[in-house]
Design a protein around this motif. Structure first.
Motif, PDB file in Angstrom:
ATOM      1  N   ALA A 185      34.367  36.861  41.933  1.00  0.00           N
ATOM      2  CA  ALA A 185      34.370  35.487  42.428  1.00  0.00           C
ATOM      3  C   ALA A 185      35.400  34.646  41.684  1.00  0.00           C
ATOM      4  N   ALA A 186      35.487  34.838  40.351  1.00  0.00           N
ATOM      5  CA  ALA A 186      36.434  34.057  39.562  1.00  0.00           C
ATOM      6  C   ALA A 186      37.878  34.405  39.927  1.00  0.00           C
ATOM      7  N   ILE A 187      38.138  35.678  40.197  1.00  0.00           N
ATOM      8  CA  ILE A 187      39.494  36.121  40.501  1.00  0.00           C
ATOM      9  C   ILE A 187      39.933  35.668  41.883  1.00  0.00           C
ATOM     10  N   THR A 188      39.017  35.751  42.856  1.00  0.00           N
ATOM     11  CA  THR A 188      39.385  35.509  44.257  1.00  0.00           C
ATOM     12  C   THR A 188      39.002  34.128  44.777  1.00  0.00           C
ATOM     13  N   GLY A 189      38.025  33.472  44.134  1.00  0.00           N
ATOM     14  CA  GLY A 189      37.511  32.219  44.654  1.00  0.00           C
ATOM     15  C   GLY A 189      36.547  32.403  45.808  1.00  0.00           C
ATOM     16  N   ALA A 190      36.203  33.660  46.119  1.00  0.00           N
ATOM     17  CA  ALA A 190      35.300  33.945  47.243  1.00  0.00           C
ATOM     18  C   ALA A 190      33.853  33.709  46.827  1.00  0.00           C
ATOM     19  N   GLY A 192      31.122  35.291  48.303  1.00  0.00           N
ATOM     20  CA  GLY A 192      30.281  36.469  48.492  1.00  0.00           C
ATOM     21  C   GLY A 192      31.050  37.740  48.189  1.00  0.00           C
ATOM     22  N   ALA A 193      30.310  38.842  47.967  1.00  0.00           N
ATOM     23  CA  ALA A 193      30.945  40.095  47.586  1.00  0.00           C
ATOM     24  C   ALA A 193      31.847  40.656  48.685  1.00  0.00           C
ATOM     25  N   GLU A 194      31.401  40.595  49.921  1.00  0.00           N
ATOM     26  CA  GLU A 194      32.215  41.140  51.017  1.00  0.00           C
ATOM     27  C   GLU A 194      33.526  40.371  51.151  1.00  0.00           C
ATOM     28  N   GLU A 195      33.451  39.047  51.041  1.00  0.00           N
ATOM     29  CA  GLU A 195      34.651  38.217  51.119  1.00  0.00           C
ATOM     30  C   GLU A 195      35.571  38.498  49.931  1.00  0.00           C
ATOM     31  N   ALA A 196      34.969  38.659  48.749  1.00  0.00           N
ATOM     32  CA  ALA A 196      35.771  38.963  47.563  1.00  0.00           C
ATOM     33  C   ALA A 196      36.461  40.313  47.704  1.00  0.00           C
ATOM     34  N   LEU A 197      35.750  41.287  48.274  1.00  0.00           N
ATOM     35  CA  LEU A 197      36.345  42.614  48.473  1.00  0.00           C
ATOM     36  C   LEU A 197      37.550  42.516  49.401  1.00  0.00           C
ATOM     37  N   ASP A 198      37.423  41.765  50.470  1.00  0.00           N
ATOM     38  CA  ASP A 198      38.555  41.581  51.383  1.00  0.00           C
ATOM     39  C   ASP A 198      39.761  40.992  50.651  1.00  0.00           C
ATOM     40  N   ALA A 199      39.492  40.001  49.801  1.00  0.00           N
ATOM     41  CA  ALA A 199      40.577  39.347  49.071  1.00  0.00           C
ATOM     42  C   ALA A 199      41.225  40.304  48.081  1.00  0.00           C
ATOM     43  N   LEU A 200      40.428  41.109  47.401  1.00  0.00           N
ATOM     44  CA  LEU A 200      40.972  42.058  46.427  1.00  0.00           C
ATOM     45  C   LEU A 200      41.841  43.109  47.097  1.00  0.00           C
ATOM     46  N   LEU A 201      41.431  43.574  48.289  1.00  0.00           N
ATOM     47  CA  LEU A 201      42.171  44.627  48.964  1.00  0.00           C
ATOM     48  C   LEU A 201      43.508  44.146  49.523  1.00  0.00           C
ATOM     49  N   LYS A 202      43.733  42.852  49.526  1.00  0.00           N
ATOM     50  CA  LYS A 202      45.054  42.337  49.861  1.00  0.00           C
ATOM     51  C   LYS A 202      46.015  42.482  48.683  1.00  0.00           C
ATOM     52  N   ARG A 203      45.451  42.768  47.492  1.00  0.00           N
ATOM     53  CA  ARG A 203      46.267  42.807  46.280  1.00  0.00           C
ATOM     54  C   ARG A 203      46.328  44.195  45.638  1.00  0.00           C
ATOM     55  N   VAL A 204      45.307  45.036  45.884  1.00  0.00           N
ATOM     56  CA  VAL A 204      45.278  46.389  45.307  1.00  0.00           C
ATOM     57  C   VAL A 204      44.780  47.376  46.359  1.00  0.00           C
ATOM     58  N   PRO A 205      45.100  48.676  46.218  1.00  0.00           N
ATOM     59  CA  PRO A 205      44.696  49.645  47.245  1.00  0.00           C
ATOM     60  C   PRO A 205      43.203  49.908  47.339  1.00  0.00           C
ATOM     61  N   GLU A 206      42.472  49.862  46.204  1.00  0.00           N
ATOM     62  CA  GLU A 206      41.044  50.142  46.205  1.00  0.00           C
ATOM     63  C   GLU A 206      40.329  49.162  45.288  1.00  0.00           C
ATOM     64  N   ALA A 207      39.070  48.877  45.608  1.00  0.00           N
ATOM     65  CA  ALA A 207      38.275  47.980  44.772  1.00  0.00           C
ATOM     66  C   ALA A 207      36.814  48.397  44.806  1.00  0.00           C
ATOM     67  N   VAL A 208      36.159  48.249  43.659  1.00  0.00           N
ATOM     68  CA  VAL A 208      34.715  48.393  43.546  1.00  0.00           C
ATOM     69  C   VAL A 208      34.193  47.121  42.903  1.00  0.00           C
ATOM     70  N   ILE A 209      33.215  46.493  43.528  1.00  0.00           N
ATOM     71  CA  ILE A 209      32.541  45.341  42.932  1.00  0.00           C
ATOM     72  C   ILE A 209      31.144  45.780  42.536  1.00  0.00           C
ATOM     73  N   THR A 210      30.863  45.718  41.238  1.00  0.00           N
ATOM     74  CA  THR A 210      29.519  46.081  40.787  1.00  0.00           C
ATOM     75  C   THR A 210      28.605  44.877  40.945  1.00  0.00           C
ATOM     76  N   LEU A 211      27.386  45.130  41.413  1.00  0.00           N
ATOM     77  CA  LEU A 211      26.470  44.060  41.806  1.00  0.00           C
ATOM     78  C   LEU A 211      25.151  44.102  41.041  1.00  0.00           C
ATOM     79  N   GLY A 212      25.154  44.723  39.871  1.00  0.00           N
ATOM     80  CA  GLY A 212      23.932  44.794  39.078  1.00  0.00           C
ATOM     81  C   GLY A 212      22.841  45.563  39.809  1.00  0.00           C
ATOM     82  N   ALA A 213      21.681  44.934  39.908  1.00  0.00           N
ATOM     83  CA  ALA A 213      20.540  45.586  40.548  1.00  0.00           C
ATOM     84  C   ALA A 213      20.763  45.832  42.033  1.00  0.00           C
ATOM     85  N   ALA A 214      21.787  45.187  42.617  1.00  0.00           N
ATOM     86  CA  ALA A 214      22.078  45.366  44.043  1.00  0.00           C
ATOM     87  C   ALA A 214      23.045  46.515  44.296  1.00  0.00           C
ATOM     88  N   GLY A 215      23.475  47.204  43.251  1.00  0.00           N
ATOM     89  CA  GLY A 215      24.315  48.379  43.448  1.00  0.00           C
ATOM     90  C   GLY A 215      25.795  48.092  43.293  1.00  0.00           C
TER      91      GLY A 215
END
Length: 295
Positions: A185-190, A192-215
Motif C-alpha cells: 500500500a505504501a509503495i503503490t498508494g493502492a 486493496g491487495a488486488e489493486e496493489a498487485l496490479d500496480a506492482l505488475l506495471k513495474r516488475v514481472p512478478e509480485a507476491v503480497i503477503t497478507l498475514g493470516a489471509a495468506g
C-alpha cells in the motif's frame, strides 16, 4: 547458490503484554539478544530450507559481529562475503506483545557503511542462481547489487522493507517483489491487495503480497494470478515471518516448483516460524517444512 546481499543486526528483543504508548513505561516479561537483520534472516531461512546460500554484508568489530558471523555459519551459510568494519554492528530494538505483534527500531551501524557491492560481492552475485535484496542497506548499494545480478542473468527477489520510494533503476532489475500488504500500500498508494498487485505488475514481472493470516497473493505479467491460504496457527512472535517466507520461497523457486507449490512451501515455513520466539531462532529446517506440508 542463492546470494543474499543485505543487513545483519543483533535483535534486542523485549517481550511485553502490550507495547508502550508514547510517554508510557511498561514492565516486560523477558529480554533476549538474537542475531537477525532482514538479510541475515533470509540467508538463514533459505539455508535451513535446503538452499546453498552465501551472505554478503558487514558487521562491526564488536561482540555482536562475532556472534552474528558464528550464527550464520552455524546455519550452513557461506560467510566469506561477510566483511568486518570498525565500529558497532547494526542493532534492532524490537518490542513483541502477547498477541505476537511487534514494533522495531533499526540502527544501521556497520550496515550503513556498505555503499555498493565489492569486487568479491560482484563475483559471488555473478555465480548465483538468485539474489535476495532488502532495503536495510543504503539504496545505492542495493541498486548496485541488483544491476550486477541483472547483467549476470540472476533473478532478483526484492523485499521492499523498510518501505520507501523505489527508484525505477532498481525496479528495472527486479524479477520478483515481495512486500507485505502494508508495504504494498505504501509503495503503490493502492487501498486493496488486488489493486496493489496490479500496480506492482506495471513495474516488475512478478509480485507476491503477503497478507498475514489471509495468506499470500501472487501475480505475473503473463497473466497468472493466485491466492494461497495461510496455515491457521497460533502466532507467538511474527518478527521473522516475512523473511522466513522469502528465504523458503527462493529455495522453492530454485528447485523449479510452480508458483502455487512454491507459495505453499514458503507459507508452511512462515507458519512454523511464527509459533516460536525470535528471528533466526524461529526458522524451521527442511525436514520440518516437509513434514508440516505432509501433515
Amino acid at each position: 547458490m542463492i546470494s543474499v546481499f543485505g543487513s545483519a543486526n543483533m535483535d534486542l528483543v523485549a517481550y511485553v503484554a502490550q507495547a508502550p504508548r508514547t510517554g508510557e513505561t511498561v514492565t516486560g516479561r523477558a529480554f533476549r539478544t538474537i542475531p537477525g537483520g532482514k538479510g541475515a534472516n533470509q540467508a538463514i531461512a533459505a539455508a535451513r530450507a535446503g538452499g546453498r546460500v552465501a551472505f554478503l554484508g558487514a558487521v562491526g568489530d564488536d561482540g555482536f559481529g562475532a556472534e552474528m558471523r558464528a550464527t550464520l555459519a552455524g546455519a550452513g551459510v557461506d560467510v566469506r562475503g561477510l566483511r568486518q568494519v570498525s565500529g558497532s554492528s547494526g542493532i534492532a530494538h524490537i518490542v513483541v506483545d502477547d498477541d505476537g505483534g511487534n514494533s522495531i527500531i533499526v540502527v544501521p551501524g556497520a550496515n550503513g557503511t556498505i555503499t555498493g557491492p565489492s569486487g568479491d560481492d560482484l563475483a559471488a552475485i555473478a555465480g548465483s542462481q538468485a539474489l535476495l535484496l532488502q532495503l536495510e542497506l543504503p539504496m545505492e548499494a542495493v541498486i548496485g547489487a541488483a544491476q550486477a545480478a541483472q547483467v549476470s542473468g540472476a533473478p532478483v527477489i526484492l523485499t521492499p522493507a523498510p518501505a520507501r520510494p523505489l527508484p525505477e533503476e532498481l525496479l528495472d532489475a527486479v524479477t520478483l517483489i515481495v512486500p507485505n500488504e502494508h508495504e504494498a500500500a505504501a509503495i503503490t498508494g493502492a487501498s486493496g491487495a488486488e489493486e496493489a498487485l496490479d500496480a506492482l505488475l506495471k513495474r516488475v514481472p512478478e509480485a507476491v503480497i503477503t497478507l498475514g493470516a489471509a495468506g499470500a497473493l501472487y501475480g505475473s505479467r503473463s497473466g497468472e494470478r493466485l491466492r494461497v491460504a495461510a496455515v491457521p496457527v497460533k502466532a507467538v512472535d511474527t518478527t521473522a515471518a516475512g523473511d522466513t517466507f522469502v528465504g523458503a520461497l527462493a529455495v522453492a523457486r530454485g528447485e523449479g516448483l510452480a508458483p502455487a507449490e512454491a507459495l505453499r512451501f514458503a507459507s508452511a515455513a512462515a507458519a512454523l516460524s511464527v509459533q516460536r520466539e525470535g528471528a533466526s531462532t524461529s526458522m524451521p529446517d527442511r525436514a520440518e517444512i516437509d513434514a508440516f506440508l505432509r501433515g
